[in-house]
Motif scaffolding. Structure first.
Motif, PDB file in Angstrom:
ATOM      1  N   CYS A 242       0.860  -1.182   0.000  1.00 24.17           N
ATOM      2  CA  CYS A 242       0.000   0.000   0.000  1.00 24.17           C
ATOM      3  C   CYS A 242       0.897   1.232   0.000  1.00 24.17           C
ATOM      4  CB  CYS A 242      -0.941  -0.009   1.205  1.00 24.17           C
ATOM      5  SG  CYS A 242      -0.207  -0.617   2.724  1.00 24.17           S
ATOM      6  N   SER A 243       0.325   2.403   0.167  1.00 20.22           N
ATOM      7  CA  SER A 243       1.119   3.629   0.102  1.00 20.22           C
ATOM      8  C   SER A 243       1.803   3.894   1.438  1.00 20.22           C
ATOM      9  CB  SER A 243       0.217   4.815  -0.273  1.00 20.22           C
ATOM     10  OG  SER A 243      -0.501   5.258   0.861  1.00 20.22           O
ATOM     11  N   ARG A 244       2.645   4.925   1.478  1.00 19.49           N
ATOM     12  CA  ARG A 244       3.329   5.308   2.712  1.00 19.49           C
ATOM     13  C   ARG A 244       2.346   5.808   3.761  1.00 19.49           C
ATOM     14  NH1 ARG A 244       7.000   9.838   2.121  1.00 19.49           N
ATOM     15  NH2 ARG A 244       8.050   9.100   4.003  1.00 19.49           N
ATOM     16  N   LEU A 245       1.136   6.086   3.368  1.00 21.66           N
ATOM     17  CA  LEU A 245       0.142   6.642   4.282  1.00 21.66           C
ATOM     18  C   LEU A 245      -0.639   5.576   5.029  1.00 21.66           C
ATOM     19  CD1 LEU A 245      -1.069   9.442   1.869  1.00 21.66           C
ATOM     20  CD2 LEU A 245       0.279   9.764   3.941  1.00 21.66           C
ATOM     21  N   GLN A 246      -0.377   4.315   4.699  1.00 21.52           N
ATOM     22  CA  GLN A 246      -0.929   3.199   5.477  1.00 21.52           C
ATOM     23  C   GLN A 246       0.240   2.399   6.039  1.00 21.52           C
ATOM     24  OE1 GLN A 246      -2.325   3.501   2.075  1.00 21.52           O
ATOM     25  NE2 GLN A 246      -3.789   4.888   3.052  1.00 21.52           N
ATOM     26  N   ARG A 247       0.244   2.203   7.331  1.00 17.48           N
ATOM     27  CA  ARG A 247       1.353   1.518   8.004  1.00 17.48           C
ATOM     28  C   ARG A 247       0.768   0.401   8.851  1.00 17.48           C
ATOM     29  NH1 ARG A 247       5.730   5.282   7.660  1.00 17.48           N
ATOM     30  NH2 ARG A 247       6.815   4.340   9.424  1.00 17.48           N
ATOM     31  N   MET A 248       1.360  -0.790   8.769  1.00 11.13           N
ATOM     32  CA  MET A 248       0.716  -1.980   9.336  1.00 11.13           C
ATOM     33  C   MET A 248       1.730  -2.901  10.010  1.00 11.13           C
ATOM     34  SD  MET A 248      -1.825  -4.570   7.318  1.00 11.13           S
ATOM     35  CE  MET A 248      -3.091  -3.322   7.276  1.00 11.13           C
ATOM     36  N   TYR A 249       1.265  -3.571  11.093  1.00  8.74           N
ATOM     37  CA  TYR A 249       2.093  -4.496  11.855  1.00  8.74           C
ATOM     38  C   TYR A 249       1.254  -5.696  12.260  1.00  8.74           C
ATOM     39  CZ  TYR A 249       4.792  -0.241  11.965  1.00  8.74           C
ATOM     40  OH  TYR A 249       5.466   0.885  11.581  1.00  8.74           O
ATOM     41  N   ALA A 250       1.928  -6.821  12.585  1.00  4.81           N
ATOM     42  CA  ALA A 250       1.196  -8.043  12.959  1.00  4.81           C
ATOM     43  C   ALA A 250       1.923  -8.767  14.088  1.00  4.81           C
ATOM     44  CB  ALA A 250       1.050  -8.968  11.755  1.00  4.81           C
ATOM     45  N   HIS A 251       1.131  -9.316  14.998  1.00  7.31           N
ATOM     46  CA  HIS A 251       1.625 -10.154  16.098  1.00  7.31           C
ATOM     47  C   HIS A 251       0.695 -11.353  16.221  1.00  7.31           C
ATOM     48  CE1 HIS A 251       4.016  -6.983  18.556  1.00  7.31           C
ATOM     49  NE2 HIS A 251       3.696  -6.412  17.408  1.00  7.31           N
ATOM     50  N   CYS A 252       1.125 -12.363  16.935  1.00  2.91           N
ATOM     51  CA  CYS A 252       0.168 -13.348  17.418  1.00  2.91           C
ATOM     52  C   CYS A 252      -0.784 -12.626  18.365  1.00  2.91           C
ATOM     53  CB  CYS A 252       0.874 -14.486  18.146  1.00  2.91           C
ATOM     54  SG  CYS A 252       2.016 -15.422  17.102  1.00  2.91           S
ATOM     55  N   ALA A 253      -2.017 -13.068  18.424  1.00  8.30           N
ATOM     56  CA  ALA A 253      -2.995 -12.415  19.296  1.00  8.30           C
ATOM     57  C   ALA A 253      -2.670 -12.678  20.761  1.00  8.30           C
ATOM     58  CB  ALA A 253      -4.396 -12.899  18.973  1.00  8.30           C
ATOM     59  N   ASN A 254      -3.101 -11.794  21.616  1.00  8.77           N
ATOM     60  CA  ASN A 254      -2.932 -11.966  23.049  1.00  8.77           C
ATOM     61  C   ASN A 254      -3.726 -13.188  23.508  1.00  8.77           C
ATOM     62  OD1 ASN A 254      -2.850 -11.760  25.865  1.00  8.77           O
ATOM     63  ND2 ASN A 254      -2.949  -9.523  25.825  1.00  8.77           N
ATOM     64  N   ARG A 255      -3.049 -14.132  24.159  1.00 13.08           N
ATOM     65  CA  ARG A 255      -3.706 -15.370  24.593  1.00 13.08           C
ATOM     66  C   ARG A 255      -4.780 -15.116  25.654  1.00 13.08           C
ATOM     67  NH1 ARG A 255      -1.272 -20.381  23.730  1.00 13.08           N
ATOM     68  NH2 ARG A 255      -0.611 -20.448  21.554  1.00 13.08           N
TER      69      ARG A 255
END
Length: 512
Positions: A397-410
């Motif tokens: 996507c563009s520089r104006l959308q920033r995204m991160y991912a983790h495992c969900a909190n148990r």
């Protein structure tokens, strides 16, 4: 009755208005589709501790103890909602703090040499010699702070005054008095020594070389070991952020570690993006501002490669230095920078991020009336939804959308395949994301969606909307309920918003 010409003109105006409205609707709601790709076979990139998101209180806030009443139930409730966390007590005023077990009235002109305060008068004399104002923290006041930490399940990180010196060496006597008092009260504390020592010449007109500071840390470590705090962490050196035109910060860090790395449990530095006096709303939402942190972390990492096995912390950080920018740092305007900082720090294995501040200044999470501000709500949601294991996500996507991912909190879900994606949308346009990659295939995905936005897209607001509803804290934390999405393969964000998505029934292996 309208004439034919008037009728034609009215119809033309109505038609143009409809076209304009349609253009606006398409502009703000269509959005270019982005692609989110997560590989089911990926390894966990980093693992952050439960107290990764932590908070600070500036030492200046306790100089006049009426500013913060640590016994107030509401303040304790708001702090406890962020636990587990660390509470750092530090800042420039740490270099003006003197401990006295009992109440004592002292000045540069007069200091009563009482038996119970043997280290106080020498400490006063040292600071007065450099024309530095000082204040005294009593045992009673120290106890109130520690009782607050114990009640809210946060771990205190306290900064000793490194400017109490004799012949260019730190004098540990006042610290010993504090440690003895703390040990007798069974206080559980981790420690620091000095705040931004590379800036002492500018702030105090005093020079403290990194070699001298390393020697001081060695002395403090020995004092801790012999005072009942052998297992407490010692964190430092708390330098300022790296800047291209100011290489001294990196030189100071490197020389300190070269002489004192074996005496610290974590390498620490401070980070801000902007100057509070000059920062604008546009600065707060400029992708170039967001990219500064990545550059600073990479620079600091590159200059401390030799010590990569020692954890790295940001022990003081917010949007803008100098107390925060009023109406920006303490409003929705500053929230995307905070969420992005948490994502970047987890990605680059910064294991503790201390937000300046819990209360006090214009960058606080809680205002002086004990009302939670947008970043407090954002922090509570982060703690609720985001797990320890950091994943890799590709977002085309563009520089104006920033995204991160983790495992969900148990603690949020027992689904061992669940992941949490969080993102910011800096555009005044809807952002649409197609879920892609081997971890996100299948027609049985269940998504819990939390969209955070501002009323009428007013980015200076202090009211935060969760899925369109305003958040208020009355006597307890309200239920923070998601919108449930089933069997879809796309997610979206409104203009100027942040979001968390907990995606269940994925094929990810690393979260088990």
């Amino acid at each position: 009755m309208l004439s034919n010409k008037s009728l034609v003109a009215a119809c033309a105006i109505a038609f143009c208005c409809n076209v304009a409205l349609m253009v606006l609707f398409v502009k703000y709601n269509s959005g270019e589709r982005c692609y989110i790709t997560i590989d089911e076979h990926q390894a966990v990139t980093n693992v952050i501790p439960d107290d990764f998101l932590s908070v600070g209180i500036d030492t200046s806030e306790i100089e006049h103890y009426r500013k913060i009443d640590f016994s107030k139930p509401r303040l304790r409730q708001l702090a406890a909602a962020l636990a587990p966390a660390r509470l750092r007590l530090g800042g420039t005023m740490s270099e003006r703090l003197i401990f006295s077990e009992n109440e004592i009235v002292a000045s540069c002109d007069h200091c009563p040499k009482e038996p119970h305060a043997k280290s106080v008068c020498p400490a006063v004399e040292k600071l007065c010699k450099h024309n530095l104002p000082f204040f005294i923290m009593t045992g009673n006041e120290w106890t109130k702070i520690n009782e607050f930490c114990r009640a809210t399940k946060v771990k205190l990180l306290f900064t000793f005054n490194v400017l109490l010196r004799v012949n260019h060496t730190w004098n540990e006597q006042n610290a010993k008095d504090l440690l003895e008092y703390s040990k007798n009260k069974h206080f559980d504390v981790d420690w620091q020594l000095g705040n931004e020592p590379n800036s002492f010449q500018h702030v105090f007109n005093i020079s403290l070389t990194p070699e001298m500071l390393a020697h001081d840390f060695q002395k403090l470590r020995k004092v801790l070991n012999h005072s009942g705090y052998k297992h407490s962490l010692l964190v430092g050196p708390d330098t300022t952020r790296p800047q291209p035109k100011r290489p001294y910060c990196l030189e100071y860090m490197r020389e300190f570690l070269g002489n004192g790395s074996k005496h610290v449990n974590a390498i620490s530095w401070h980070q801000y993006y902007l100057n509070s006096r000059t920062a604008t709303l546009e600065d707060f939402w400029n992708p170039d501002t967001f990219d500064l942190l990545k550059e600073q972390i990479e620079t600091m990492r590159n200059h401390t490669k030799k010590y990569r096995h020692t954890p790295m912390w940001l022990t003081e950080t917010s949007s803008s230095y100098g107390g925060g920018a009023p109406g920006l740092s303490n409003s929705f305007a500053g929230s995307p920078l905070w969420l992005d900082k948490l994502g970047l720090c987890a990605k680059y294995n910064i294991t503790t991020v201390v937000r300046q501040s819990l209360i006090g200044g214009n960058y606080s999470l809680i205002d002086n009336k004990l009302e939670p501000l947008p970043d407090w709500w954002l922090s509570v949601l982060y703690k609720k939804l985001v797990g320890n294991k950091v994943l890799h996500v590709d977002c085309k996507c563009s520089r104006l959308q920033r995204m991160y991912a983790h495992c969900a909190n148990r603690k949020y879900t027992n689904d061992t395949s669940a992941i949490t994606i969080y993102a910011v949308n800096l555009e005044m346009t809807k952002a649409r994301f197609l879920l892609n990659g081997t971890a996100l295939h299948g027609d049985n995905l269940i998504i819990d969606e939390y969209i955070l936005s501002a009323p009428s897209n007013n980015r200076r607001t202090k009211t935060l909307l969760l899925n369109g509803w305003p958040l208020y804290y009355e006597s307890s934390l309200p239920d923070l309920e998601p919108v449930h999405l089933k069997y879809g393969n796309h997610i979206s964000m409104p203009p100027y918003s942040m979001a968390f998505w907990v995606i269940k029934n994925t094929s990810i292996k690393a979260c088990k």
